[in-house]
Design a protein around this motif. Structure first.
Motif, PDB file in Angstrom:
ATOM      1  N   GLU A 147     -12.817   4.065  -7.909  1.00  0.00           N
ATOM      2  CA  GLU A 147     -12.837   5.393  -8.730  1.00  0.00           C
ATOM      3  C   GLU A 147     -11.313   5.878  -8.509  1.00  0.00           C
ATOM      4  OE1 GLU A 147     -13.515   6.126  -4.762  1.00  0.00           O
ATOM      5  OE2 GLU A 147     -14.008   4.649  -5.713  1.00  0.00           O
ATOM      6  N   ASN A 148     -10.546   5.198  -8.011  1.00  0.00           N
ATOM      7  CA  ASN A 148      -9.048   5.460  -7.989  1.00  0.00           C
ATOM      8  C   ASN A 148      -8.125   5.432  -9.051  1.00  0.00           C
ATOM      9  OD1 ASN A 148      -6.399   6.566  -7.055  1.00  0.00           O
ATOM     10  ND2 ASN A 148      -6.647   5.700  -5.221  1.00  0.00           N
ATOM     11  N   LYS A 149      -8.405   6.069 -10.174  1.00  0.00           N
ATOM     12  CA  LYS A 149      -7.708   6.238 -11.471  1.00  0.00           C
ATOM     13  C   LYS A 149      -6.226   6.133 -11.515  1.00  0.00           C
ATOM     14  CE  LYS A 149     -11.659   5.064 -13.574  1.00  0.00           C
ATOM     15  NZ  LYS A 149     -11.604   3.398 -13.761  1.00  0.00           N
TER      16      LYS A 149
ATOM     17  N   TYR B 137       3.746  16.105  -5.240  1.00  0.00           N
ATOM     18  CA  TYR B 137       4.773  15.413  -6.081  1.00  0.00           C
ATOM     19  C   TYR B 137       4.267  14.337  -6.985  1.00  0.00           C
ATOM     20  CZ  TYR B 137       7.615  17.547  -2.375  1.00  0.00           C
ATOM     21  OH  TYR B 137       8.236  18.750  -1.705  1.00  0.00           O
ATOM     22  N   GLU B 138       2.738  14.252  -7.102  1.00  0.00           N
ATOM     23  CA  GLU B 138       2.441  13.385  -8.200  1.00  0.00           C
ATOM     24  C   GLU B 138       2.849  13.431  -9.577  1.00  0.00           C
ATOM     25  OE1 GLU B 138      -2.056  12.143  -6.155  1.00  0.00           O
ATOM     26  OE2 GLU B 138      -1.922  13.885  -7.901  1.00  0.00           O
ATOM     27  N   LYS B 139       2.825  12.313 -10.348  1.00  0.00           N
ATOM     28  CA  LYS B 139       3.303  12.427 -11.997  1.00  0.00           C
ATOM     29  C   LYS B 139       4.491  12.850 -11.961  1.00  0.00           C
ATOM     30  CE  LYS B 139      -0.381  13.088 -14.547  1.00  0.00           C
ATOM     31  NZ  LYS B 139      -1.365  13.608 -15.461  1.00  0.00           N
ATOM     32  N   GLN B 140       5.399  12.411 -11.270  1.00  0.00           N
ATOM     33  CA  GLN B 140       6.763  12.588 -11.682  1.00  0.00           C
ATOM     34  C   GLN B 140       7.614  11.208 -11.671  1.00  0.00           C
ATOM     35  OE1 GLN B 140       8.608  15.853  -9.568  1.00  0.00           O
ATOM     36  NE2 GLN B 140       6.347  16.441  -8.980  1.00  0.00           N
ATOM     37  N   GLY B 141       6.815  10.149 -11.592  1.00  0.00           N
ATOM     38  CA  GLY B 141       7.291   8.873 -11.454  1.00  0.00           C
ATOM     39  C   GLY B 141       7.811   8.357 -10.011  1.00  0.00           C
ATOM     40  N   PHE B 142       7.467   8.985  -8.921  1.00  0.00           N
ATOM     41  CA  PHE B 142       8.080   8.844  -7.883  1.00  0.00           C
ATOM     42  C   PHE B 142       7.410   7.320  -7.323  1.00  0.00           C
ATOM     43  CE2 PHE B 142       9.035  13.516  -7.070  1.00  0.00           C
ATOM     44  CZ  PHE B 142      10.428  13.422  -7.359  1.00  0.00           C
ATOM     45  N   MET B 143       6.039   7.454  -7.141  1.00  0.00           N
ATOM     46  CA  MET B 143       5.738   6.060  -6.646  1.00  0.00           C
ATOM     47  C   MET B 143       6.133   4.784  -7.514  1.00  0.00           C
ATOM     48  SD  MET B 143       4.493   5.204  -3.840  1.00  0.00           S
ATOM     49  CE  MET B 143       3.733   6.424  -2.898  1.00  0.00           C
ATOM     50  N   SER B 144       6.221   5.058  -8.890  1.00  0.00           N
ATOM     51  CA  SER B 144       6.499   3.759  -9.473  1.00  0.00           C
ATOM     52  C   SER B 144       7.940   3.338  -9.333  1.00  0.00           C
ATOM     53  CB  SER B 144       6.541   4.297 -11.112  1.00  0.00           C
ATOM     54  OG  SER B 144       5.470   4.712 -11.489  1.00  0.00           O
ATOM     55  N   GLU B 145       8.987   4.515  -8.909  1.00  0.00           N
ATOM     56  CA  GLU B 145      10.212   4.161  -8.644  1.00  0.00           C
ATOM     57  C   GLU B 145      10.286   3.729  -7.220  1.00  0.00           C
ATOM     58  OE1 GLU B 145      12.652   7.607  -9.369  1.00  0.00           O
ATOM     59  OE2 GLU B 145      14.167   7.247  -7.664  1.00  0.00           O
TER      60      GLU B 145
ATOM     61  N   LYS C  52      -1.198  -0.709 -13.261  1.00  0.00           N
ATOM     62  CA  LYS C  52      -0.985  -1.307 -14.566  1.00  0.00           C
ATOM     63  C   LYS C  52       0.252  -1.111 -15.194  1.00  0.00           C
ATOM     64  CE  LYS C  52      -5.811  -2.048 -15.232  1.00  0.00           C
ATOM     65  NZ  LYS C  52      -7.040  -1.549 -15.832  1.00  0.00           N
ATOM     66  N   LYS C  53       1.160  -0.171 -14.474  1.00  0.00           N
ATOM     67  CA  LYS C  53       2.548  -0.089 -15.224  1.00  0.00           C
ATOM     68  C   LYS C  53       3.423  -1.446 -14.812  1.00  0.00           C
ATOM     69  CE  LYS C  53       4.525   3.963 -15.038  1.00  0.00           C
ATOM     70  NZ  LYS C  53       4.865   5.233 -14.713  1.00  0.00           N
ATOM     71  N   PHE C  54       2.767  -2.211 -13.774  1.00  0.00           N
ATOM     72  CA  PHE C  54       3.691  -3.322 -13.285  1.00  0.00           C
ATOM     73  C   PHE C  54       2.694  -4.791 -13.764  1.00  0.00           C
ATOM     74  CE2 PHE C  54       5.117   0.142 -11.031  1.00  0.00           C
ATOM     75  CZ  PHE C  54       6.487  -0.159 -10.405  1.00  0.00           C
TER      76      PHE C  54
ATOM     77  N   GLY D 272       0.765  -1.247  -0.080  1.00  0.00           N
ATOM     78  CA  GLY D 272       0.126  -0.043   0.060  1.00  0.00           C
ATOM     79  C   GLY D 272       0.947   1.208  -0.078  1.00  0.00           C
ATOM     80  N   TYR D 273       0.507   2.047  -0.532  1.00  0.00           N
ATOM     81  CA  TYR D 273       1.204   3.515  -0.729  1.00  0.00           C
ATOM     82  C   TYR D 273       0.282   4.666  -0.667  1.00  0.00           C
ATOM     83  CZ  TYR D 273      -0.396   1.979  -5.019  1.00  0.00           C
ATOM     84  OH  TYR D 273      -1.291   1.390  -6.257  1.00  0.00           O
ATOM     85  N   VAL D 274       1.080   5.794  -0.275  1.00  0.00           N
ATOM     86  CA  VAL D 274       0.588   7.448  -0.544  1.00  0.00           C
ATOM     87  C   VAL D 274       1.670   8.255  -0.752  1.00  0.00           C
ATOM     88  CG1 VAL D 274      -1.582   7.027   0.882  1.00  0.00           C
ATOM     89  CG2 VAL D 274       0.375   7.924   1.893  1.00  0.00           C
ATOM     90  N   LEU D 275       1.281   9.028  -1.446  1.00  0.00           N
ATOM     91  CA  LEU D 275       2.348  10.293  -1.894  1.00  0.00           C
ATOM     92  C   LEU D 275       1.644  11.517  -1.670  1.00  0.00           C
ATOM     93  CD1 LEU D 275       5.226  10.382  -3.530  1.00  0.00           C
ATOM     94  CD2 LEU D 275       3.824  10.896  -5.510  1.00  0.00           C
ATOM     95  N   SER D 276       2.305  12.691  -1.232  1.00  0.00           N
ATOM     96  CA  SER D 276       2.003  13.871  -1.263  1.00  0.00           C
ATOM     97  C   SER D 276       1.563  14.442  -2.501  1.00  0.00           C
ATOM     98  CB  SER D 276       3.141  14.863  -0.596  1.00  0.00           C
ATOM     99  OG  SER D 276       2.523  16.172  -0.393  1.00  0.00           O
TER     100      SER D 276
ATOM    101  N   GLU E 129      -4.791   2.883 -10.137  1.00  0.00           N
ATOM    102  CA  GLU E 129      -5.034   1.955 -11.069  1.00  0.00           C
ATOM    103  C   GLU E 129      -4.078   2.094 -12.351  1.00  0.00           C
ATOM    104  OE1 GLU E 129      -8.963   2.134 -12.834  1.00  0.00           O
ATOM    105  OE2 GLU E 129      -8.628   0.274 -14.181  1.00  0.00           O
ATOM    106  N   ARG E 130      -3.535   3.373 -12.422  1.00  0.00           N
ATOM    107  CA  ARG E 130      -2.545   3.360 -13.718  1.00  0.00           C
ATOM    108  C   ARG E 130      -1.160   3.069 -13.167  1.00  0.00           C
ATOM    109  NH1 ARG E 130      -2.899   8.932 -17.006  1.00  0.00           N
ATOM    110  NH2 ARG E 130      -1.115   8.134 -17.764  1.00  0.00           N
ATOM    111  N   LEU E 131      -1.026   3.381 -12.228  1.00  0.00           N
ATOM    112  CA  LEU E 131       0.242   2.933 -11.519  1.00  0.00           C
ATOM    113  C   LEU E 131       0.257   1.652 -11.122  1.00  0.00           C
ATOM    114  CD1 LEU E 131       2.822   3.537  -9.817  1.00  0.00           C
ATOM    115  CD2 LEU E 131       1.459   3.507  -7.893  1.00  0.00           C
TER     116      LEU E 131
END
Ligand SMILES: CC(C)(COP(=O)(O)OP(=O)(O)OC[C@H]1O[C@@H](n2cnc3c(N)ncnc32)[C@H](O)[C@@H]1OP(=O)(O)O)[C@@H](O)C(=O)NCCC(=O)NCCS
Length: 179
Positions: A131-133, A98-106, A140-142, A91-95, A136-138
């Motif tokens: 509803e958490n798109k 800082y979204e959409k910079q690939g931090f959680m993928s990393e 689906k990268k894996f 499970g994960y959360v990000l401020s 979901e996108r994160l």
């Protein structure tokens, strides 16, 4: 938690000194509700949660090296799931800033490496509310495979319908060879 490094992030145990960084994102409407918990009403509440993180030792603080700041968390929680018995959930959360910079993928890639290379897990699961798109996108990268929609017991909102995915070690190892 074992300290883990990526190019831009350090994943490490939380410390009580992280309280200001933690409260900065834990108070946001855009963070906790997407992960099943209410925005923190005040810093005292965040202190209590931080103390639980430190005691339970299931969650890494995600520290952004360039700013020396904790910008989120990622954790491994041992839970019972359907026919699978006890299994780890990530499970994960990000401020939001800082979204959409690939931090959680990393961060997630580093944690998956740790799970399969060092912890010896054979599989793990992840889920997101319908509803958490963004999540979901994160996911689906894996190479997570969709299992089913099911009621998921959230901390503060009771049962919420969620999409649940599973990943097996060999699926991850094969995927990693080709990325
Ligand atoms: C879900 C979350 C962890 C994503 O973190 P992130 O660091 O922004 O994700 P990444 O940058 O690594 O990217 C993951 C994908 O999500 C997409 N994404 C991230 N933020 C987005 C947004 N605001 N709108 C649409 N897509 C978004 C990225 O573009 C990326 O997809 P792409 O590379 O195919 O374009 C973060 O938005 C978050 O913590 N949200 C609030 C709490 C939460 O939902 N936690 C998860 C509970 S299951």
């Amino acid at each position: 938690m074992k300290r883990l490094e990526t190019e831009r992030l350090t994943l490490r145990e939380f410390r009580i000194e992280d309280i200001d960084d933690f409260y900065d994102y834990a108070k946001l409407e855009t963070v906790g509700p997407n992960a099943g918990w209410l925005p923190h009403p005040n810093k005292e509440h965040s202190v209590k949660i931080l103390e639980i993180f430190i005691k339970n030792d299931e969650v890494w603080a995600i520290e952004l090296k360039s700013e020396n700041k904790v910008i989120g968390s990622i954790g491994l929680h041992h839970r019972s799931l359907l026919d699978y018995g006890m299994i780890y959930e990530v499970g994960y959360v990000l401020s939001t800033k800082y979204e959409k910079q690939g931090f959680m993928s990393e961060a997630l890639k580093r944690v998956l490496d740790f799970c399969f290379d060092e912890m010896g897990l054979s599989k793990l699961f992840v889920g997101h509310f319908l509803e958490n798109k963004k999540s979901e996108r994160l996911i689906k990268k894996f190479p997570f495979k969709y299992l089913k929609d099911m009621d998921y017991e959230s901390r503060d909102y009771g049962l919420i319908v969620s999409k649940i995915y599973m990943m097996k070690k060999n699926e991850y190892i094969n995927w990693r060879k080709v990325i």
